[in-house]
Write a protein that holds these residues in place. Structure first.
Motif, PDB file in Angstrom:
ATOM      1  N   LEU A 109      -4.268  10.610  37.194  1.00 15.40           N
ATOM      2  CA  LEU A 109      -4.910  11.492  38.180  1.00 15.40           C
ATOM      3  C   LEU A 109      -4.092  12.776  38.404  1.00 15.40           C
ATOM      4  O   LEU A 109      -4.646  13.870  38.534  1.00 15.40           O
ATOM      5  CB  LEU A 109      -5.085  10.719  39.496  1.00 15.40           C
ATOM      6  N   ASP A 132     -15.346   7.460  44.626  1.00 16.16           N
ATOM      7  CA  ASP A 132     -15.165   7.094  46.035  1.00 16.16           C
ATOM      8  C   ASP A 132     -16.251   7.784  46.843  1.00 16.16           C
ATOM      9  O   ASP A 132     -16.320   9.006  46.873  1.00 16.16           O
ATOM     10  CB  ASP A 132     -13.802   7.621  46.541  1.00 16.16           C
ATOM     11  N   TYR A 169      -4.139   0.817  46.024  1.00 14.89           N
ATOM     12  CA  TYR A 169      -4.184   2.183  46.557  1.00 14.89           C
ATOM     13  C   TYR A 169      -2.816   2.851  46.592  1.00 14.89           C
ATOM     14  O   TYR A 169      -1.785   2.183  46.507  1.00 14.89           O
ATOM     15  CB  TYR A 169      -4.696   2.143  48.013  1.00 14.89           C
ATOM     16  N   GLY A 170      -2.837   4.172  46.843  1.00 16.00           N
ATOM     17  CA  GLY A 170      -1.644   4.876  47.276  1.00 16.00           C
ATOM     18  C   GLY A 170      -1.522   4.617  48.775  1.00 16.00           C
ATOM     19  O   GLY A 170      -2.507   4.716  49.507  1.00 16.00           O
ATOM     20  N   GLU A 189       2.590   4.545  45.339  1.00 13.78           N
ATOM     21  CA  GLU A 189       1.361   4.235  44.612  1.00 13.78           C
ATOM     22  C   GLU A 189       1.312   2.746  44.295  1.00 13.78           C
ATOM     23  O   GLU A 189       2.245   2.189  43.706  1.00 13.78           O
ATOM     24  CB  GLU A 189       1.301   5.075  43.321  1.00 13.78           C
ATOM     25  N   LYS A 190       0.240   2.111  44.691  1.00 10.00           N
ATOM     26  CA  LYS A 190      -0.026   0.692  44.404  1.00 10.00           C
ATOM     27  C   LYS A 190       1.195  -0.213  44.606  1.00 10.00           C
ATOM     28  O   LYS A 190       1.686  -0.840  43.660  1.00 10.00           O
ATOM     29  CB  LYS A 190      -0.600   0.542  42.998  1.00 10.00           C
ATOM     30  N   ILE A 202      -4.747   5.711  50.754  1.00  8.12           N
ATOM     31  CA  ILE A 202      -5.377   6.988  50.387  1.00  8.12           C
ATOM     32  C   ILE A 202      -6.731   6.698  49.741  1.00  8.12           C
ATOM     33  O   ILE A 202      -6.823   5.892  48.811  1.00  8.12           O
ATOM     34  CB  ILE A 202      -4.493   7.749  49.372  1.00  8.12           C
ATOM     35  N   VAL A 203      -7.778   7.342  50.275  1.00 11.22           N
ATOM     36  CA  VAL A 203      -9.063   7.291  49.573  1.00 11.22           C
ATOM     37  C   VAL A 203      -9.154   8.590  48.773  1.00 11.22           C
ATOM     38  O   VAL A 203      -8.352   9.485  48.960  1.00 11.22           O
ATOM     39  CB  VAL A 203     -10.272   7.140  50.519  1.00 11.22           C
ATOM     40  N   GLY A 204     -10.114   8.691  47.913  1.00  6.28           N
ATOM     41  CA  GLY A 204     -10.117   9.828  46.990  1.00  6.28           C
ATOM     42  C   GLY A 204     -10.523  11.155  47.607  1.00  6.28           C
ATOM     43  O   GLY A 204     -11.454  11.818  47.126  1.00  6.28           O
ATOM     44  N   TYR A 206      -8.664  14.761  49.147  1.00 12.26           N
ATOM     45  CA  TYR A 206      -7.426  15.505  49.353  1.00 12.26           C
ATOM     46  C   TYR A 206      -7.763  16.977  49.582  1.00 12.26           C
ATOM     47  O   TYR A 206      -8.707  17.491  48.976  1.00 12.26           O
ATOM     48  CB  TYR A 206      -6.547  15.474  48.090  1.00 12.26           C
ATOM     49  N   GLN A 228       1.049  10.225  38.301  1.00 17.48           N
ATOM     50  CA  GLN A 228       0.354   9.893  39.545  1.00 17.48           C
ATOM     51  C   GLN A 228       0.354  11.061  40.527  1.00 17.48           C
ATOM     52  O   GLN A 228       1.420  11.609  40.845  1.00 17.48           O
ATOM     53  CB  GLN A 228       1.021   8.685  40.215  1.00 17.48           C
ATOM     54  N   THR A 230      -0.103  10.745  43.611  1.00 12.66           N
ATOM     55  CA  THR A 230       0.663  10.249  44.765  1.00 12.66           C
ATOM     56  C   THR A 230       2.143  10.632  44.645  1.00 12.66           C
ATOM     57  O   THR A 230       2.779  11.007  45.632  1.00 12.66           O
ATOM     58  CB  THR A 230       0.519   8.710  44.846  1.00 12.66           C
ATOM     59  N   ARG A 251     -17.341   3.821  53.575  1.00  8.69           N
ATOM     60  CA  ARG A 251     -16.786   4.174  52.276  1.00  8.69           C
ATOM     61  C   ARG A 251     -17.208   3.123  51.255  1.00  8.69           C
ATOM     62  O   ARG A 251     -17.225   1.920  51.566  1.00  8.69           O
ATOM     63  CB  ARG A 251     -15.270   4.234  52.377  1.00  8.69           C
TER      64      ARG A 251
HETATM   65  C1  G1P Z   1      -6.373   6.708  42.804  1.00 10.18           C
HETATM   66  C2  G1P Z   1      -5.065   7.147  43.458  1.00 10.18           C
HETATM   67  C3  G1P Z   1      -4.724   6.231  44.634  1.00 10.18           C
HETATM   68  C4  G1P Z   1      -5.880   6.196  45.616  1.00 10.18           C
HETATM   69  C5  G1P Z   1      -7.181   5.796  44.888  1.00 10.18           C
HETATM   70  C6  G1P Z   1      -8.371   5.906  45.819  1.00 10.18           C
HETATM   71  O1  G1P Z   1      -6.168   5.447  42.211  1.00 10.18           O
HETATM   72  O2  G1P Z   1      -4.029   7.117  42.489  1.00 10.18           O
HETATM   73  O3  G1P Z   1      -3.568   6.706  45.278  1.00 10.18           O
HETATM   74  O4  G1P Z   1      -5.584   5.283  46.653  1.00 10.18           O
HETATM   75  O5  G1P Z   1      -7.433   6.651  43.758  1.00 10.18           O
HETATM   76  O6  G1P Z   1      -9.555   5.492  45.201  1.00 10.18           O
HETATM   77  P1  G1P Z   1      -7.176   4.814  41.113  1.00 10.18           P
HETATM   78  O7  G1P Z   1      -8.275   4.173  41.892  1.00 10.18           O
HETATM   79  O8  G1P Z   1      -7.641   5.943  40.260  1.00 10.18           O
HETATM   80  O9  G1P Z   1      -6.346   3.812  40.361  1.00 10.18           O
END
Ligand code: G1P
Length: 291
Positions: A109, A132, A169-170, A189-190, A202-204, A206, A228, A230, A251
């Motif tokens: 990302l 998201d 998630y982050g 992150e995760k 964090i949701v998608g 920003y 990342q 994040t 959501r």
């Molecule tokens: C990404 C971001 C993560 C965030 C998430 C939300 O992760 O890296 O920080 O919490 O989107 O959907 P992904 O879902 O792409 O692994």
């Protein structure tokens, strides 16, 4: 702070949604009557954003086409006198300006956002993750823009998740300084379950300032070997230049089958013509659901 552009990364494979996404981008899977990505673009448009930067890859051009005119279809609908459908189709083409940039290798990302650097240059911009979905009285990205403009700072959207799901998630660590607004101290992150600094995920969504590119450029592979976003946000947090806002609304994670199907039902239930028949059919399938 004037935010006119949103970066929507759409280059990923969508492996969670296979085999449906073998040849169709995951962003084009329908939720009720529209593809997933249209809901995201509508949220951006409703928040005053007029330009969408799609960070794209091979086999994703139908996403750009969706937001363009289809002249043969338009003239067919015109000849058939289907004026309502014609208007709907034209409205989608007129919604926003589309700029496509290529992410030639999918490195994560953070890398996807870095691919939009030449387009965003030195303006603040929004980032919305294509799968998201947020629905509520105020569009999700608008909730972030309000705080970003008032505080002149980058902002991430967060929701509270159960401890058992923090590893998807982050996660932020922050101090609350207004109702639902946090100054972010650090992010991870995760994290493993049991090791997260909070349950604020964090949701998608920003709103970023161009200084993020300094940190994106220096990224090294993080969790999952990916660059990342994040991790780059930690650069802003360390300079006390990052806020988090708790988002209000529904959501849905369209990459998760239960969430995807629930989102379909959510929208169909809001359609007056379908509501009663749909409820009846669900009750037939799941007799206990009516009780
Ligand atoms: C990404 C971001 C993560 C965030 C998430 C939300 O992760 O890296 O920080 O919490 O989107 O959907 P992904 O879902 O792409 O692994």
């Amino acid at each position: 702070m004037d935010v006119r552009k949103v970066v929507i990364p759409v280059a990923g494979w969508g492996t969670r949604s296979l085999p449906a996404t073998k040849n169709i981008p995951k962003e084009m899977l329908p939720i009720f009557k529209k593809p997933v990505v249209q809901y995201v673009v509508e949220e951006a448009q409703a928040s005053g954003i007029d330009t969408v930067v799609l960070v794209t890859s091979q086999n994703k051009t139908i996403i750009e086409d969706h937001f363009d005119h289809n002249l043969s279809l338009e003239s067919l609908l015109e000849r058939q006198g289907k004026t309502e459908k014609l208007k709907e189709i034209r409205d989608v083409a007129n919604m926003v300006n589309i700029i496509a940039v290529r992410q030639k290798v999918q490195l994560g990302l953070g890398h996807a956002v870095l691919c939009a650097r030449e387009v965003c240059k030195d303006e603040p911009f929004a980032v919305m993750v294509g799968d998201d979905l947020m629905f509520g009285q105020k569009p999700g990205i608008q909730q972030l823009l309000d705080v970003a403009k008032a505080e002149n700072m980058a902002v991430v959207g967060v929701i509270e998740v159960p401890e058992s799901k923090v590893d998807r998630y982050g996660i932020i660590d922050g101090e609350e300084y207004g109702s639902g607004v946090f100054r972010v101290r650090s992010l991870v992150e995760k994290p493993q379950v049991g090791h997260a600094p909070s349950r604020l995920a964090i949701v998608g969504r920003y709103v970023l300032t161009p200084e993020i590119f300094e940190y994106l450029e220096k990224l090294t592979p993080g969790v999952g070997g990916e660059l990342q976003l994040t991790d780059a946000l930690q650069g802003l947090a360390s300079r006390r230049r990052l806020l988090a806002v708790k988002l209000h609304g529904q959501r849905f994670d369209a990459g998760d089958w239960v969430e995807y199907l629930t989102a379909n039902i959510y929208f169909a239930l809001h359609d007056e013509d379908l509501h009663d028949d749909l409820v009846r059919r669900i009750q037939e399938l799941v007799p206990s659901s009516g009780k």
